[in-house]
Design a protein around this motif. Structure first.
Motif: not given
Ligand code: SF4
Ligand code: SAM
Length: 486
Positions: A196-197, A189, A283, A187, A193-194, A231, A322, A191
């Motif tokens: 995942v990246p 993006n 998204h 990903c 809080f996230c 994602q 976002r 965000c």
């Molecule tokens: Fe990526 Fe979704 Fe996490 Fe945002 S919330 S960084 S779009 S995985």
């Protein structure tokens, strides 16, 4: 309400399931060793475990559903909230006695927690032998072989290209009707809080021809529904010369062809009108009218969009990075309603109690829910994750009790909206795809309508994979009930 609040982290029934783990099933093809995989977290992880099972199968492992019979145990982990990581650590401690009695057994931690903690995990959890991140699964057979010789190993290399496009996943926990197809990884993006990246790396899209081939093979085996996973599926972009999103965007005008998500959806929809196509997650900044018109054009593309809003307040959305505001989001919902109509299912993810969120801003989340009228939502309270932008820049300043109370209000709102939305279906005739018998009774069948709602009907002998036209006669907030009309 008290009961719900006690240990809410994740609430929607579907997510409650997702928070549980899934395990491999027994498959005996005469191989000399057995692997047991437990998968936690999102659909992406479950789909990755199918790739892992396929890689391990190639190197001499059958799967088992009994960890005591296994030569290798893998936990495919999630880092999205703190609680998800605690669950895995608890599970590892339960394997202690097993490992003492069977020291030759290899224990591996895969997925997001492996990527986040790297060799720290080997130091902190002594029973772990291998730690492997989401882009390094091809290396698993080597790492397991070394571990068998007594050498612990870590591979958390994040790739800019890996999509496992050539690997044919071994379907785990399959109902033989629906399957997941991973169409992209990572990903781009950020965000705030996230995590995942950081755990899944840069965004890359998988070769569309390999996706269509996988969908065709599934259909040929009798599957009737595929869900395209990523994602951020709407940002899918592939060219024969480049599959890395950031690099592709830089040289787009020099590429021979570019396939976007609307094109891919159409390609998969054309496999067969009898193959339903779903996708997740969209998204709000990326979902285009072209995608909505493609959904409209094909009956077999299900009319359901998971469009996480996270917060209904523009200031909070800005802090969350976002890249859309309340107005933009509501305009996208307007486009969905105009192009796909009232019946299109819309669901969301919501985070309660993000850094500095005021009571008024929380009210904006409740009011956007009222405006959109979500069919269901996955609802969480904010959990600070080390290394994320929010952890670096903002104080996690909303007390837990307030986060939980706000979350409870969001959950209560969603329950009433789900019921309102389901009531609109009563009296309508809808096509459902039968998935099997209902959990409660063999006398009932469970199917799903296009909007992704579970529909329970009397068992009249239809088989999993059959389509049926059903008149909806009643509903609860979670389920529709109906009878067959043809
Ligand atoms: Fe990526 Fe979704 Fe996490 Fe945002 S919330 S960084 S779009 S995985
Ligand atoms: N890519 C998807 C998107 O952008 O909508 C979401 C993927 S994430 C695995 C699933 C959901 O977990 C997010 O939509 C968000 O609501 C929630 N989530 C992510 N990080 C979180 C955190 N730190 N605390 C609470 N919930 C979080």
């Amino acid at each position: 309400m008290e009961n719900i609040i006690k240990d809410i982290d994740i609430i929607a029934p579907e997510e409650a399931q997702a928070c549980d783990f899934k395990t491999t099933e027994e498959e005996n093809t005469g191989k000399s060793k057995k692997i047991y995989i437990e998968s936690y977290g999102c659909q992406m992880n479950f789909s990755d475990s199918e790739i892992v099972a396929s890689i391990m199968k190639e190197s001499g492992f059958d799967t088992t559903s009994d960890f005591e019979q296994a030569d290798v145990i893998f936990l495919n982990t999630c880092s999205i909230r703190e609680k998800a990581e605690q669950t895995v650590r608890k599970r590892l401690s339960q394997f202690n006695t097993l490992k003492k009695n069977k020291p030759e057994m290899t224990i591996g931690v895969l997925g997001c927690m492996a990527e986040r903690l790297k060799d720290k995990l080997l130091e902190e959890e002594k029973i772990v032998d291998v730690v492997v991140g989401p882009d390094a699964y091809r290396d698993l057979p080597n790492l397991v072989a070394s571990a068998e010789d007594g050498n612990k190993g870590v591979n958390t290399f994040l790739s800019r290209e890996e999509t496992y496009a050539d690997i044919s996943p071994v379907r785990l926990n399959s109902n033989g009707v629906s399957a997941f197809i991973s169409i992209m990884r990572g990903c781009d993006n950020m965000c705030s809080f996230c995590v995942v990246p950081f755990t899944r790396g840069r965004e890359r899209s998988r070769d569309p021809h390999s996706i269509v081939k996988e969908a065709q093979e599934l259909f040929d085996k009798g599957y009737k529904e595929v869900t395209l996973l990523g994602q951020n599926v709407d940002s899918y972009k592939w060219s024969p010369e480049e599959n890395n999103k950031a690099r592709l965007n830089k040289k787009e005008d020099k590429l021979s062809a570019v396939i976007n998500f609307a094109h891919l959806l159409e390609m998969v929809a054309k496999v067969s009108p009898a193959l339903r196509v779903r996708f997740s997650t969209s998204h709000p900044k990326d979902i285009t009218d072209e995608v909505l018109y493609t959904m409209k054009k094909y009956n077999n593309i299900c009319k359901y969009i998971h469009l996480p809003v996270q917060s209904g307040n523009s200031r909070v959305l800005d802090l969350m990075n976002r890249t859309y505001d309340r107005e933009w989001y509501l305009n996208r919902v307007k486009a969905i309603r105009e192009i796909l109509g009232k019946e299109c299912g819309i669901s969301s993810d919501m985070i309660a109690g993000f850094c500095t969120e005021t009571e008024e801003e929380h009210q904006d989340t409740l009011s956007i829910m009222d405006i959109v009228k979500y069919d269901f939502s996955y609802m969480f309270f904010y959990s600070e994750r080390p290394g994320t932008l929010a952890a670096k820049k903002f104080e996690d300043d909303i007390p837990l009790e307030i986060k939980k109370r706000r979350l409870a209000e969001i959950i209560e709102k969603q329950a009433s909206l789900s019921l309102q939305r389901n009531k609109l279906d009563v009296g309508k005739v809808q096509e459902i795809l039968i998935e099997g018998t209902s959990k409660r009774s063999q006398e009932q069948l469970k199917g799903r309508n296009s909007a992704n709602k579970v529909v329970i009907i009397p068992n009249n002998g239809l088989k999993p994979g059959d389509y049926a036209m059903v008149k909806v006669t009643d509903c609860s907030s979670a389920t529709l009930f109906g009878e067959i009309v043809s």
